[in-house]
Design an enzyme around this catalytic site. Structure first.
Site, PDB file in Angstrom:
ATOM      1  NE  ARG A   1      82.730  57.761  38.411  1.00 59.79           N
ATOM      2  CZ  ARG A   1      81.440  57.731  38.737  1.00 59.79           C
ATOM      3  NH1 ARG A   1      80.829  58.779  39.257  1.00 59.79           N
ATOM      4  NH2 ARG A   1      80.718  56.640  38.506  1.00 59.79           N
TER       5      ARG A   1
ATOM      6  CB  THR B   1      73.996  63.046  40.114  1.00 65.48           C
ATOM      7  OG1 THR B   1      74.452  61.752  40.464  1.00 65.48           O
ATOM      8  CG2 THR B   1      74.976  63.677  39.162  1.00 65.48           C
TER       9      THR B   1
ATOM     10  CB  THR C   1      77.392  62.336  41.670  1.00 58.79           C
ATOM     11  OG1 THR C   1      76.363  61.552  42.245  1.00 58.79           O
ATOM     12  CG2 THR C   1      78.569  61.440  41.316  1.00 58.79           C
TER      13      THR C   1
ATOM     14  CG  ASN D   1      76.320  56.326  43.169  1.00 63.57           C
ATOM     15  OD1 ASN D   1      75.724  56.606  42.134  1.00 63.57           O
ATOM     16  ND2 ASN D   1      76.485  55.087  43.565  1.00 63.57           N
TER      17      ASN D   1
ATOM     18  CG  ASP E   1      78.067  54.634  39.664  1.00 65.14           C
ATOM     19  OD1 ASP E   1      76.949  54.096  39.682  1.00 65.14           O
ATOM     20  OD2 ASP E   1      78.216  55.861  39.526  1.00 65.14           O
TER      21      ASP E   1
ATOM     22  CB  SER F   1      80.433  58.201  35.524  1.00 69.86           C
ATOM     23  OG  SER F   1      79.489  59.224  35.705  1.00 69.86           O
ATOM     24  CB  SER F   2      75.343  57.682  33.546  1.00 70.13           C
ATOM     25  OG  SER F   2      75.268  56.294  33.589  1.00 70.13           O
TER      26      SER F   2
ATOM     27  N   GLY G   1      71.447  59.459  37.405  1.00 68.59           N
ATOM     28  CA  GLY G   1      72.004  58.126  37.168  1.00 68.59           C
ATOM     29  C   GLY G   1      72.019  57.800  35.688  1.00 68.59           C
TER      30      GLY G   1
END
Ligand code: GLY
Length: 561
Positions: free
Chosen positions: A99, A373, A391, A393, A415, A444-445, A466
């Site tokens: 990330r 993503t 991603t 984003n 995010d 994050s998701s 997302g």
């Protein structure tokens, strides 16, 4: 052992140019062969090529990600970040967190004006929106699980960038619709802008990106985080309000985290822990809906959607309150996914009416959604499984291309809770747990997930979208395990999504109207969306037959070893 390969090409499509044979393969059934499912046929093929060269699932998933950075610039990337979940044929589970992180100069209120008002344009567009990219470090961290050297793995992407490839209609439309943004956020011309509109079949050649990939090929991760690429990135920052420094790049580190694992109805689920909320949300939603014996109902029936929506509501309220980078907050994962907690959370559920969101968490505001993503699912012939969601984003991230290096930079800073309580571009509201701090990872998701049955991979799944990512993965798992549906139906049936705030439930445009009407009578507010997610799923049955399905919503495609 005898190898049987049965390939069903259900739908194919070709365009002509250098990389002429772009066959979009939507569904494959195969045995004793590796498969790669991704958002683009050339990227899936790059991974399959590496499998044919003797690479394993981890080599293949690196090659696919590099290729996506070339052929799927809207989300594939070397300027963003991602998460990998792996299960090896010996049963070992692992994750790699690459990330992005906040630059050292980042501050809690960096997107607020003097009056305290949020400027989301700054957190979503241009140089100040960029987090320190993690992808290339992630690929090198993945390498230790693979078999081939990076020099070979990266080559397919270099070839495509150098020779060019024919873009699909979807990519042409997207590039055209972002032309103004590309011009606004780049001071020099980029290969992504041309005078006449892009159309399907046009060749996209990326010489600068090819050179950047060659630097990585030659110098390893230092070819990105130090030397010429790093200099170009930092000089791009200086053309505007960017704050990433050479030290930020040099100091970037992946985190190898213990996977979030839990059981669900005789299956074992392996998913991503914090700083992705995905695994926790998945565990919470699956467990809460199991209290109502979800398997009694049918996919997209009123009762099933009601139960699942209410599970989503409660899980997303917890996301806002408790979730963030575990290196900066108290990690409450085990409590949040415990039956003790979830059973008490579920007490307010009633089949008679929608639970008001105000009853499950402190209220704030409204959403906006898109499909950026991208996800990759891979299994190799030895049974090693890999799931990556990666991603920039937003679509094309910050819209800034590193001049001279040819790649898009992310806008992942959005995010974070740019102001606790104010929704991000997905409408997700966060609290202090996800506030900005230097070197912190934004929540994050992304939910790359591998489901095991009898200790062997049964399902490899994930999607972009997302905040719709965890809810789509949740639906995929419920479709297969509870409703006993096949991969094709699970991937391509219309989806729905709820995230606590806003109070509305989003339904894909072709969702059954009768269900929506019945839910409205119970007090649910419906909203129609064009599409939700692009799920890439691999299912492996008890006899070892592999059934791979690429989402029908895009150019997504399966490639076989
Ligand atoms: N940027 C989308 C996510 O990380 O969930």
């Amino acid at each position: 052992m005898k190898r049987i390969a049965i390939i069903f090409i259900l739908f194919s499509f070709s365009v002509s140019a250098q990389y002429t044979d772009i066959n979009i393969v939507k569904e494959v059934k195969v045995k004793n062969k590796g498969v790669v499912v991704s958002a683009h046929p050339l990227a899936s093929e790059a991974g399959a090529k590496i499998l044919r060269m003797g690479g394993n699932a981890y080599d293949a998933i690196i090659a696919t990600q590099y290729a996506l950075a070339v052929v799927y610039p809207q989300a594939g990337n070397i300027g963003g970040g991602g998460f990998l979940v792996g299960v090896k044929s010996n049963g070992e589970t692992f994750t790699i967190d690459y990330r992005e992180t906040a630059p050292k100069k980042a501050t809690r209120d960096m997107y607020l004006d003097k009056t305290g008002k949020v400027n989301t344009d700054l957190s979503q567009n241009g140089r100040l929106a960029v987090g320190i990219p993690g992808s290339v470090a992630g690929f090198f961290a993945t390498l230790k699980h693979g078999k081939l050297p990076m020099e070979k793995i990266i080559q397919p992407a270099i070839d495509i960038a150098e020779k060019g490839f024919a873009i699909t209609e979807q990519e042409a439309n997207l590039l055209n619709s972002h032309k103004v943004n590309f011009q606004k956020h780049n001071q020099t011309s980029t290969v992504f802008v041309k005078n006449t509109p892009w159309k399907a079949g046009d060749l996209l050649v990326q010489k600068e990106l090819a050179e950047t990939l060659k630097l990585i090929q030659k110098s390893g991760a230092k070819g990105f985080y130090e030397g010429k690429t790093a200099e170009l990135l930092v000089s791009e920052m200086k053309k505007g309000n960017g704050i990433i420094t050479p030290e930020d790049l040099k100091n970037y580190k992946v985190a190898e985290r213990k996977a979030l694992e839990f059981d669900y109805k005789g299956n074992h689920i392996v998913s991503m822990p914090l700083p992705s909320s995905g695994g926790i949300l998945l565990a919470q939603m699956l467990r809460m809906s199991s209290y109502e014996n979800l398997e009694k109902y049918q996919q997209n029936s009123t009762q099933a959607v009601q139960i699942m929506t209410e599970a989503e509501r409660r899980a997303f309220a917890d996301r806002a309150e408790y979730m963030g980078d575990p290196d900066f907050i108290q990690d409450k994962t085990s409590y949040l996914i415990s039956d003790e907690y979830l059973k008490s959370r579920w007490k307010s559920f009633s089949f008679n009416k929608a639970t008001p969101s105000s009853e499950v968490g402190k209220i704030i505001k409204q959403p906006k959604e898109s499909t950026e993503t991208t996800h990759i699912s891979v299994i190799d012939k030895d049974g090693n499984a890999a799931a990556v969601t990666t991603t920039l984003n937003g679509l094309y991230g910050s819209k800034v291309v590193v001049s001279g290096a040819g790649f898009f930079l992310n806008n992942e800073m959005d995010d974070f809770s740019v102001k606790p309580g104010v929704p991000n571009m997905f409408g997700a509201v966060g609290g202090e747990a996800n506030s900005i701090q230097p070197n912190k990872r934004m929540l994050s998701s992304m939910t790359p997930t591998i489901v095991l049955k009898d200790q062997r991979p049964y399902m490899i799944v994930g999607t972009p979208g997302g905040t719709t990512i965890p809810t789509s993965v949740y639906q995929s798992i419920v479709d297969v395990i509870d409703f006993k549906l096949n991969a094709n139906i699970s991937v391509n049936a219309p989806k729905f999504h709820h995230q606590w705030l806003p109070e509305t439930v989003a339904f894909e445009k072709n969702f059954p109207e009768t269900t929506i009407k019945e839910l409205e009578k119970l007090g649910y507010k419906a909203e129609k969306w064009g599409q939700i997610g692009r799920t890439e799923m691999i299912l492996i049955d008890d006899n070892g037959n592999i059934h791979a399905v690429a989402d029908g919503r895009g150019d997504d495609s399966v490639a076989v070893e």
